[in-house]
Design a protein around this motif. Sequence first.
Motif, PDB file in Angstrom:
ATOM      1  N   LEU A   8       0.848  -1.188   0.000  1.00  0.00           N
ATOM      2  CA  LEU A   8       0.000   0.000   0.000  1.00  0.00           C
ATOM      3  C   LEU A   8       0.883   1.238   0.000  1.00  0.00           C
ATOM      4  CD1 LEU A   8      -2.585  -0.863   2.812  1.00  0.00           C
ATOM      5  CD2 LEU A   8      -3.113  -0.600   0.398  1.00  0.00           C
ATOM      6  N   THR A   9       0.380   2.318  -0.590  1.00  0.00           N
ATOM      7  CA  THR A   9       1.062   3.605  -0.519  1.00  0.00           C
ATOM      8  C   THR A   9       0.034   4.659  -0.159  1.00  0.00           C
ATOM      9  OG1 THR A   9       2.664   2.956  -2.217  1.00  0.00           O
ATOM     10  CG2 THR A   9       2.443   5.307  -1.778  1.00  0.00           C
ATOM     11  N   TRP A  10       0.329   5.439   0.880  1.00  0.00           N
ATOM     12  CA  TRP A  10      -0.548   6.529   1.289  1.00  0.00           C
ATOM     13  C   TRP A  10       0.244   7.822   1.240  1.00  0.00           C
ATOM     14  CZ3 TRP A  10      -1.539   3.028   5.974  1.00  0.00           C
ATOM     15  CH2 TRP A  10      -2.557   2.122   5.691  1.00  0.00           C
ATOM     16  N   THR A  11      -0.419   8.919   0.866  1.00  0.00           N
ATOM     17  CA  THR A  11       0.202  10.235   0.849  1.00  0.00           C
ATOM     18  C   THR A  11      -0.521  11.130   1.841  1.00  0.00           C
ATOM     19  OG1 THR A  11       0.828  10.000  -1.472  1.00  0.00           O
ATOM     20  CG2 THR A  11       0.806  12.234  -0.581  1.00  0.00           C
ATOM     21  N   LEU A  12       0.235  11.725   2.740  1.00  0.00           N
ATOM     22  CA  LEU A  12      -0.314  12.637   3.741  1.00  0.00           C
ATOM     23  C   LEU A  12       0.124  14.057   3.392  1.00  0.00           C
ATOM     24  CD1 LEU A  12       0.391  10.567   6.975  1.00  0.00           C
ATOM     25  CD2 LEU A  12      -1.528  10.395   5.387  1.00  0.00           C
ATOM     26  N   PHE A  13      -0.849  14.966   3.275  1.00  0.00           N
ATOM     27  CA  PHE A  13      -0.567  16.321   2.809  1.00  0.00           C
ATOM     28  C   PHE A  13      -0.323  17.319   3.926  1.00  0.00           C
ATOM     29  CE2 PHE A  13      -2.737  14.280  -0.715  1.00  0.00           C
ATOM     30  CZ  PHE A  13      -1.919  14.632  -1.770  1.00  0.00           C
ATOM     31  N   SER A  78      12.356   6.165   8.320  1.00  0.00           N
ATOM     32  CA  SER A  78      11.956   7.468   7.790  1.00  0.00           C
ATOM     33  C   SER A  78      13.117   8.033   6.990  1.00  0.00           C
ATOM     34  CB  SER A  78      11.536   8.416   8.914  1.00  0.00           C
ATOM     35  OG  SER A  78      12.595   8.618   9.816  1.00  0.00           O
ATOM     36  N   GLU A  79      12.757   8.812   5.974  1.00  0.00           N
ATOM     37  CA  GLU A  79      13.776   9.371   5.076  1.00  0.00           C
ATOM     38  C   GLU A  79      13.409  10.799   4.738  1.00  0.00           C
ATOM     39  OE1 GLU A  79      14.393   8.766   0.416  1.00  0.00           O
ATOM     40  OE2 GLU A  79      14.822   6.965   1.570  1.00  0.00           O
ATOM     41  N   SER A  88       9.017  13.847   2.330  1.00  0.00           N
ATOM     42  CA  SER A  88       9.680  12.856   3.166  1.00  0.00           C
ATOM     43  C   SER A  88       8.926  11.549   2.979  1.00  0.00           C
ATOM     44  CB  SER A  88       9.618  13.268   4.637  1.00  0.00           C
ATOM     45  OG  SER A  88      10.240  14.509   4.829  1.00  0.00           O
ATOM     46  N   GLU A  89       9.556  10.464   3.362  1.00  0.00           N
ATOM     47  CA  GLU A  89       8.912   9.162   3.237  1.00  0.00           C
ATOM     48  C   GLU A  89       9.128   8.348   4.496  1.00  0.00           C
ATOM     49  OE1 GLU A  89      10.559   7.186  -0.157  1.00  0.00           O
ATOM     50  OE2 GLU A  89       9.600   8.543  -1.570  1.00  0.00           O
ATOM     51  N   CYS A 102       4.030   8.623   2.060  1.00  0.00           N
ATOM     52  CA  CYS A 102       4.691   9.802   1.526  1.00  0.00           C
ATOM     53  C   CYS A 102       4.176  11.018   2.279  1.00  0.00           C
ATOM     54  CB  CYS A 102       4.386   9.954   0.037  1.00  0.00           C
ATOM     55  SG  CYS A 102       4.901   8.542  -0.949  1.00  0.00           S
ATOM     56  N   LEU A 103       5.084  11.830   2.781  1.00  0.00           N
ATOM     57  CA  LEU A 103       4.724  13.017   3.553  1.00  0.00           C
ATOM     58  C   LEU A 103       5.089  14.251   2.741  1.00  0.00           C
ATOM     59  CD1 LEU A 103       6.249  11.788   6.921  1.00  0.00           C
ATOM     60  CD2 LEU A 103       3.876  11.606   6.191  1.00  0.00           C
ATOM     61  N   ARG A 104       4.121  15.056   2.435  1.00  0.00           N
ATOM     62  CA  ARG A 104       4.357  16.276   1.658  1.00  0.00           C
ATOM     63  C   ARG A 104       5.005  17.347   2.523  1.00  0.00           C
ATOM     64  NH1 ARG A 104       4.424  14.032  -2.924  1.00  0.00           N
ATOM     65  NH2 ARG A 104       2.440  13.567  -3.894  1.00  0.00           N
ATOM     66  N   ARG A 105       5.534  18.368   1.849  1.00  0.00           N
ATOM     67  CA  ARG A 105       6.171  19.480   2.554  1.00  0.00           C
ATOM     68  C   ARG A 105       5.192  20.045   3.580  1.00  0.00           C
ATOM     69  NH1 ARG A 105       9.269  23.479  -0.801  1.00  0.00           N
ATOM     70  NH2 ARG A 105      11.049  23.047   0.488  1.00  0.00           N
ATOM     71  N   GLY A 106       5.662  20.311   4.747  1.00  0.00           N
ATOM     72  CA  GLY A 106       4.805  20.858   5.792  1.00  0.00           C
ATOM     73  C   GLY A 106       4.413  19.820   6.833  1.00  0.00           C
ATOM     74  N   VAL A 107       4.517  18.533   6.487  1.00  0.00           N
ATOM     75  CA  VAL A 107       4.263  17.490   7.481  1.00  0.00           C
ATOM     76  C   VAL A 107       5.585  17.245   8.198  1.00  0.00           C
ATOM     77  CG1 VAL A 107       3.588  15.101   7.883  1.00  0.00           C
ATOM     78  CG2 VAL A 107       2.408  16.429   6.124  1.00  0.00           C
TER      79      VAL A 107
END
Length: 126
Positions: A8-13, A78-79, A88-89, A102-107
């Motif tokens: 699974l891949t999830w993206t958090l904004f 974490s990376e 970041s991931e 996947c963590l977008r800028r700001g997380v």
Amino acid sequence: MEEIKPVLTWTLFSECEIPKDLDNILTRGERAIAAYKTFRDTAVFTNKRLIVRDVQGVTGKKVEMFSLPYSSIIMWSSENAGHVDINSEMEIWTRIGCIKVCLRRGVNIRRFDKIISTAVLANIKE
């Protein structure tokens, strides 16, 4: 070494308010800690599990719920590239395979990492 593909891949904004309607799915003694905006809905960390609600379809009436108990997490990584990183991931290895977040800028990756480590390590039986 062969790369392990995530199941699974999830993206958090961004971090957001904890949804008000979450109470009807929480168990006794379970409480929400933090919530993150996903593409169409939210990912909520509780003291017992990660809940990801994924709204599907054009009308958004179909909702898929993923519930990942912290007890099923074997390890995580974490990376990020420090101050210049746009994304970041985090990879979370579970009994069913690897989940990529996947963590977008700001997380804040460090806050996210601390939520995971606190929850997982609190659930380890000594």
